[in-house]
Write a protein that holds these residues in place. Structure first.
Motif, PDB file in Angstrom:
ATOM      1  N   GLY A   1       2.713  40.972 124.886  1.00  0.00           N
ATOM      2  CA  GLY A   1       2.204  40.257 123.716  1.00  0.00           C
ATOM      3  C   GLY A   1       0.767  40.621 123.377  1.00  0.00           C
ATOM      4  O   GLY A   1       0.218  41.613 123.848  1.00  0.00           O
ATOM      5  N   ASP A   2       0.158  39.776 122.547  1.00  0.00           N
ATOM      6  CA  ASP A   2      -1.210  40.035 122.087  1.00  0.00           C
ATOM      7  C   ASP A   2      -2.183  39.954 123.261  1.00  0.00           C
ATOM      8  O   ASP A   2      -2.109  39.051 124.082  1.00  0.00           O
ATOM      9  N   ASP A   3      -3.109  40.900 123.308  1.00  0.00           N
ATOM     10  CA  ASP A   3      -4.138  40.886 124.339  1.00  0.00           C
ATOM     11  C   ASP A   3      -5.371  40.097 123.890  1.00  0.00           C
ATOM     12  O   ASP A   3      -6.043  39.487 124.713  1.00  0.00           O
ATOM     13  N   GLU A   4      -5.662  40.148 122.610  1.00  0.00           N
ATOM     14  CA  GLU A   4      -6.742  39.327 122.059  1.00  0.00           C
ATOM     15  C   GLU A   4      -6.268  38.747 120.730  1.00  0.00           C
ATOM     16  O   GLU A   4      -5.474  39.365 120.019  1.00  0.00           O
ATOM     17  N   GLN A   5      -6.756  37.563 120.412  1.00  0.00           N
ATOM     18  CA  GLN A   5      -6.404  36.925 119.146  1.00  0.00           C
ATOM     19  C   GLN A   5      -7.652  36.330 118.493  1.00  0.00           C
ATOM     20  O   GLN A   5      -8.544  35.834 119.181  1.00  0.00           O
ATOM     21  N   ILE A   6      -7.671  36.403 117.167  1.00  0.00           N
ATOM     22  CA  ILE A   6      -8.718  35.755 116.386  1.00  0.00           C
ATOM     23  C   ILE A   6      -8.017  34.808 115.413  1.00  0.00           C
ATOM     24  O   ILE A   6      -7.185  35.239 114.605  1.00  0.00           O
ATOM     25  N   LYS A   7      -8.334  33.520 115.528  1.00  0.00           N
ATOM     26  CA  LYS A   7      -7.690  32.500 114.700  1.00  0.00           C
ATOM     27  C   LYS A   7      -8.575  32.184 113.501  1.00  0.00           C
ATOM     28  O   LYS A   7      -9.775  31.991 113.655  1.00  0.00           O
ATOM     29  N   VAL A   8      -7.943  32.132 112.322  1.00  0.00           N
ATOM     30  CA  VAL A   8      -8.691  31.887 111.089  1.00  0.00           C
ATOM     31  C   VAL A   8      -8.097  30.679 110.361  1.00  0.00           C
ATOM     32  O   VAL A   8      -6.903  30.658 110.047  1.00  0.00           O
TER      33      VAL A   8
ATOM     34  N   TYR B   1      -1.631  47.852 118.401  1.00  0.00           N
ATOM     35  CA  TYR B   1      -1.226  47.300 117.106  1.00  0.00           C
ATOM     36  C   TYR B   1      -2.129  46.119 116.765  1.00  0.00           C
ATOM     37  O   TYR B   1      -2.806  45.551 117.627  1.00  0.00           O
ATOM     38  N   CYS B   2      -2.137  45.776 115.494  1.00  0.00           N
ATOM     39  CA  CYS B   2      -2.680  44.485 115.097  1.00  0.00           C
ATOM     40  C   CYS B   2      -1.630  43.817 114.236  1.00  0.00           C
ATOM     41  O   CYS B   2      -0.808  44.482 113.610  1.00  0.00           O
ATOM     42  N   ARG B   3      -1.605  42.511 114.253  1.00  0.00           N
ATOM     43  CA  ARG B   3      -0.621  41.791 113.454  1.00  0.00           C
ATOM     44  C   ARG B   3      -1.219  40.491 112.959  1.00  0.00           C
ATOM     45  O   ARG B   3      -2.128  39.931 113.573  1.00  0.00           O
ATOM     46  N   ILE B   4      -0.700  40.042 111.819  1.00  0.00           N
ATOM     47  CA  ILE B   4      -1.110  38.761 111.256  1.00  0.00           C
ATOM     48  C   ILE B   4       0.036  37.778 111.459  1.00  0.00           C
ATOM     49  O   ILE B   4       1.186  38.070 111.118  1.00  0.00           O
ATOM     50  N   ILE B   5      -0.298  36.635 112.043  1.00  0.00           N
ATOM     51  CA  ILE B   5       0.686  35.608 112.335  1.00  0.00           C
ATOM     52  C   ILE B   5       0.362  34.378 111.505  1.00  0.00           C
ATOM     53  O   ILE B   5      -0.812  34.033 111.309  1.00  0.00           O
ATOM     54  N   ASN B   6       1.398  33.717 111.008  1.00  0.00           N
ATOM     55  CA  ASN B   6       1.221  32.443 110.321  1.00  0.00           C
ATOM     56  C   ASN B   6       0.861  31.399 111.378  1.00  0.00           C
ATOM     57  O   ASN B   6       1.659  31.108 112.271  1.00  0.00           O
ATOM     58  N   GLY B   7      -0.359  30.871 111.303  1.00  0.00           N
ATOM     59  CA  GLY B   7      -0.827  29.938 112.323  1.00  0.00           C
ATOM     60  C   GLY B   7      -0.094  28.618 112.341  1.00  0.00           C
ATOM     61  O   GLY B   7      -0.171  27.864 113.306  1.00  0.00           O
TER      62      GLY B   7
END
Length: 198
Positions: free
Chosen positions: A97-104, A135-141
């Motif tokens: 899965g994601d190794d780092e995440q930035i929440k907006v 990769y980078c991905r945008i997730i619906n928070g």
């Protein structure tokens, strides 16, 4: 699964998410390349496989004229207005899965902020020939569904990349997959390259 973006592609995040998008998460994942050592270059980074790769995701906030307003990265995990939060530094890329995440929190991003530019830098200094499956991905928070994914697996001699821009346009949030490679251990070193994309 969300839409798979190509370099240069622009999408409406709200349309892809089916409307009502208030929170997003930018996820970054990568693995250290296996068995890429050997030869002259192998010794440069201490040889053998399994070395840790410390990629760092950052989010730079810009206003309409293109001035840098704030930066969220591993040394400042929250924007000053608290609308953007980095979940913390991963120094190896190990695990699923994601190794780092930035929440907006899109609804809380100050009105004077027009663009959020997401970058990735190799803080340990290796180039991207040592990185795979990035990769980078945008997730619906709100529901954790993936809206869009952008494959960063372009191995080469660069140590940084301007991944994507999330920006306001016509009253909605859009995303531009930039995918431009660069050099630098921190996002600040990419500023001259980011400016033309604002």
């Amino acid at each position: 699964m969300g839409i798979s973006l190509q370099k240069g592609q622009k999408i409406s995040l709200e349309k892809e998410a089916g409307g009502g998008l208030t929170r997003i998460v930018m996820g970054l994942g990568w693995d250290a390349a296996k068995g890429k050592s050997g030869g002259m270059l192998g010794g440069l980074f201490g040889g053998g496989g399994g070395e840790s790769i410390d990629l760092d995701a950052s989010c730079l906030l810009f206003d309409e004229p293109g001035n840098l307003v704030d930066t969220v990265w591993f040394r400042q995990l929250r924007s000053q207005d608290r609308s953007i939060e980095h979940t913390g530094d991963n120094r190896t890329g190990e695990g699923e899965g994601d190794d780092e995440q930035i929440k907006v929190d899109l609804a809380a991003v100050p009105a004077n902020v027009k663009s959020l530019v997401f970058t990735v830098n190799n803080f340990t200094g290796q180039d991207f020939s040592k990185v795979e499956n990035a990769y980078c991905r945008i997730i619906n928070g709100s529901n954790n569904s993936e809206i869009a994914r952008y494959d960063l697996s372009c191995q080469g001699s660069h140590s940084a990349m301007i991944m994507a821009k999330v920006y306001r346009h016509g009253g909605e949030w859009k995303m531009h997959a930039i995918g431009e490679v660069g050099q630098g251990r921190t996002a600040e070193q990419l500023l001259p390259q980011i400016k033309p994309h604002l």
